[in-house]
Scaffold this motif. Sequence first.
Motif, PDB file in Angstrom:
ATOM      1  N   THR A 270       0.837  -1.198   0.000  1.00 24.00           N
ATOM      2  CA  THR A 270       0.000   0.000   0.000  1.00 24.00           C
ATOM      3  C   THR A 270       0.874   1.251   0.000  1.00 24.00           C
ATOM      4  O   THR A 270       0.568   2.238  -0.681  1.00 24.00           O
ATOM      5  CB  THR A 270      -0.945  -0.003   1.218  1.00 24.00           C
ATOM      6  OG1 THR A 270      -1.738  -1.190   1.171  1.00 24.00           O
ATOM      7  CG2 THR A 270      -1.842   1.211   1.232  1.00 24.00           C
ATOM      8  N   GLY A 271       1.972   1.221   0.740  1.00 18.95           N
ATOM      9  CA  GLY A 271       2.917   2.335   0.729  1.00 18.95           C
ATOM     10  C   GLY A 271       3.496   2.566  -0.657  1.00 18.95           C
ATOM     11  O   GLY A 271       3.676   3.710  -1.083  1.00 18.95           O
ATOM     12  N   SER A 272       3.762   1.489  -1.356  1.00 19.37           N
ATOM     13  CA  SER A 272       4.258   1.600  -2.725  1.00 19.37           C
ATOM     14  C   SER A 272       3.215   2.260  -3.626  1.00 19.37           C
ATOM     15  O   SER A 272       3.538   3.140  -4.427  1.00 19.37           O
ATOM     16  CB  SER A 272       4.597   0.209  -3.263  1.00 19.37           C
ATOM     17  OG  SER A 272       4.826   0.247  -4.640  1.00 19.37           O
ATOM     18  N   LEU A 273       1.964   1.849  -3.493  1.00 22.02           N
ATOM     19  CA  LEU A 273       0.881   2.423  -4.290  1.00 22.02           C
ATOM     20  C   LEU A 273       0.705   3.906  -3.979  1.00 22.02           C
ATOM     21  O   LEU A 273       0.580   4.732  -4.885  1.00 22.02           O
ATOM     22  CB  LEU A 273      -0.423   1.670  -4.030  1.00 22.02           C
ATOM     23  CG  LEU A 273      -1.656   2.211  -4.745  1.00 22.02           C
ATOM     24  CD1 LEU A 273      -1.491   2.086  -6.244  1.00 22.02           C
ATOM     25  CD2 LEU A 273      -2.896   1.476  -4.278  1.00 22.02           C
ATOM     26  N   LEU A 274       0.722   4.257  -2.703  1.00 25.26           N
ATOM     27  CA  LEU A 274       0.580   5.662  -2.319  1.00 25.26           C
ATOM     28  C   LEU A 274       1.763   6.490  -2.812  1.00 25.26           C
ATOM     29  O   LEU A 274       1.594   7.640  -3.229  1.00 25.26           O
ATOM     30  CB  LEU A 274       0.425   5.788  -0.806  1.00 25.26           C
ATOM     31  CG  LEU A 274      -0.883   5.256  -0.231  1.00 25.26           C
ATOM     32  CD1 LEU A 274      -0.879   5.339   1.281  1.00 25.26           C
ATOM     33  CD2 LEU A 274      -2.076   5.990  -0.821  1.00 25.26           C
ATOM     34  N   GLY A 275       2.950   5.903  -2.792  1.00 19.98           N
ATOM     35  CA  GLY A 275       4.121   6.590  -3.328  1.00 19.98           C
ATOM     36  C   GLY A 275       3.981   6.857  -4.811  1.00 19.98           C
ATOM     37  O   GLY A 275       4.315   7.939  -5.295  1.00 19.98           O
ATOM     38  N   PHE A 276       3.461   5.884  -5.536  1.00 26.15           N
ATOM     39  CA  PHE A 276       3.250   6.069  -6.968  1.00 26.15           C
ATOM     40  C   PHE A 276       2.217   7.158  -7.225  1.00 26.15           C
ATOM     41  O   PHE A 276       2.402   8.010  -8.103  1.00 26.15           O
ATOM     42  CB  PHE A 276       2.793   4.762  -7.631  1.00 26.15           C
ATOM     43  CG  PHE A 276       2.352   4.962  -9.043  1.00 26.15           C
ATOM     44  CD1 PHE A 276       3.279   5.128 -10.056  1.00 26.15           C
ATOM     45  CD2 PHE A 276       1.008   5.034  -9.363  1.00 26.15           C
ATOM     46  CE1 PHE A 276       2.872   5.349 -11.363  1.00 26.15           C
ATOM     47  CE2 PHE A 276       0.598   5.249 -10.661  1.00 26.15           C
ATOM     48  CZ  PHE A 276       1.532   5.406 -11.658  1.00 26.15           C
ATOM     49  N   LEU A 277       1.123   7.143  -6.468  1.00 19.35           N
ATOM     50  CA  LEU A 277       0.083   8.155  -6.657  1.00 19.35           C
ATOM     51  C   LEU A 277       0.610   9.554  -6.327  1.00 19.35           C
ATOM     52  O   LEU A 277       0.303  10.522  -7.029  1.00 19.35           O
ATOM     53  CB  LEU A 277      -1.143   7.817  -5.815  1.00 19.35           C
ATOM     54  CG  LEU A 277      -1.903   6.556  -6.238  1.00 19.35           C
ATOM     55  CD1 LEU A 277      -3.031   6.260  -5.261  1.00 19.35           C
ATOM     56  CD2 LEU A 277      -2.430   6.681  -7.658  1.00 19.35           C
ATOM     57  N   ALA A 278       1.417   9.661  -5.275  1.00 21.56           N
ATOM     58  CA  ALA A 278       2.016  10.951  -4.924  1.00 21.56           C
ATOM     59  C   ALA A 278       2.947  11.425  -6.037  1.00 21.56           C
ATOM     60  O   ALA A 278       2.940  12.607  -6.413  1.00 21.56           O
ATOM     61  CB  ALA A 278       2.770  10.844  -3.606  1.00 21.56           C
ATOM     62  N   SER A 279       3.725  10.515  -6.566  1.00 23.30           N
ATOM     63  CA  SER A 279       4.643  10.839  -7.652  1.00 23.30           C
ATOM     64  C   SER A 279       3.877  11.312  -8.888  1.00 23.30           C
ATOM     65  O   SER A 279       4.255  12.297  -9.527  1.00 23.30           O
ATOM     66  CB  SER A 279       5.486   9.615  -7.975  1.00 23.30           C
ATOM     67  OG  SER A 279       6.270   9.832  -9.101  1.00 23.30           O
ATOM     68  N   SER A 280       2.800  10.630  -9.227  1.00 20.13           N
ATOM     69  CA  SER A 280       1.982  11.019 -10.384  1.00 20.13           C
ATOM     70  C   SER A 280       1.349  12.391 -10.172  1.00 20.13           C
ATOM     71  O   SER A 280       1.271  13.204 -11.099  1.00 20.13           O
ATOM     72  CB  SER A 280       0.887   9.985 -10.642  1.00 20.13           C
ATOM     73  OG  SER A 280       1.458   8.777 -11.041  1.00 20.13           O
ATOM     74  N   PHE A 281       0.901  12.658  -8.955  1.00 21.96           N
ATOM     75  CA  PHE A 281       0.293  13.949  -8.653  1.00 21.96           C
ATOM     76  C   PHE A 281       1.315  15.081  -8.807  1.00 21.96           C
ATOM     77  O   PHE A 281       1.013  16.113  -9.400  1.00 21.96           O
ATOM     78  CB  PHE A 281      -0.286  13.950  -7.232  1.00 21.96           C
ATOM     79  CG  PHE A 281      -0.879  15.264  -6.831  1.00 21.96           C
ATOM     80  CD1 PHE A 281      -2.086  15.674  -7.362  1.00 21.96           C
ATOM     81  CD2 PHE A 281      -0.219  16.097  -5.949  1.00 21.96           C
ATOM     82  CE1 PHE A 281      -2.638  16.903  -7.008  1.00 21.96           C
ATOM     83  CE2 PHE A 281      -0.758  17.319  -5.585  1.00 21.96           C
ATOM     84  CZ  PHE A 281      -1.973  17.726  -6.122  1.00 21.96           C
ATOM     85  N   ILE A 282       2.518  14.873  -8.299  1.00 20.33           N
ATOM     86  CA  ILE A 282       3.575  15.880  -8.428  1.00 20.33           C
ATOM     87  C   ILE A 282       3.892  16.117  -9.903  1.00 20.33           C
ATOM     88  O   ILE A 282       4.007  17.268 -10.356  1.00 20.33           O
ATOM     89  CB  ILE A 282       4.838  15.449  -7.656  1.00 20.33           C
ATOM     90  CG1 ILE A 282       4.571  15.479  -6.155  1.00 20.33           C
ATOM     91  CG2 ILE A 282       6.039  16.319  -8.015  1.00 20.33           C
ATOM     92  CD1 ILE A 282       5.647  14.806  -5.327  1.00 20.33           C
ATOM     93  N   ASN A 283       4.004  15.042 -10.652  1.00 23.69           N
ATOM     94  CA  ASN A 283       4.281  15.139 -12.086  1.00 23.69           C
ATOM     95  C   ASN A 283       3.169  15.920 -12.796  1.00 23.69           C
ATOM     96  O   ASN A 283       3.437  16.805 -13.613  1.00 23.69           O
ATOM     97  CB  ASN A 283       4.423  13.737 -12.670  1.00 23.69           C
ATOM     98  CG  ASN A 283       5.273  13.701 -13.907  1.00 23.69           C
ATOM     99  OD1 ASN A 283       5.510  14.702 -14.551  1.00 23.69           O
ATOM    100  ND2 ASN A 283       5.718  12.517 -14.251  1.00 23.69           N
TER     101      ASN A 283
END
Length: 166
Positions: free
Chosen positions: A130-143
Amino acid sequence: MDLLLVALGFICMIVGVFGSFLPVLPGLSSCWVGLLLLYLTKAVENNYWLLGITFVLMVVITILDYVIPSRGTKKFGGSSYGVWGTNIGLVIGILAPIPFGVIIGPFLGALIGELLYDSQNHKRALKAATGSLLGFLASSFINFMFCIIYLGIFLSTIWKYRNILF
């Protein structure tokens, strides 16, 4: 020629905005190329500071796109197995011809990595994934946010030089 460069730059901007959340398309790098094409026109005066700063930001954020999901795994209690699983899953997810592979890959990679580390603790493995998924979503949002900022710079520059360009 200027109109062609502006049109190509705008296409790069649109591709970049969509690419910020669709991993098949280039994201922020495409937006930066769009800015570069705009500043290559004869109508728009060069702004090397803007191009340099946006380039550095693009490089840093592109690197962070690969770092943030693994840091999310670590933050949620994942081991080095989970971090490696996230990174391997991200690469497989990008290369695999499945829908949402870039989301599913790191999640499953972290989950499998954590289960290899400790096959008895499913709750911990799921938490790390879940941490990995949230990290990906945060990264996509920043991008996505930076792509919108680059698009705003592009459009405001076109507006500023509209009399010369059109």
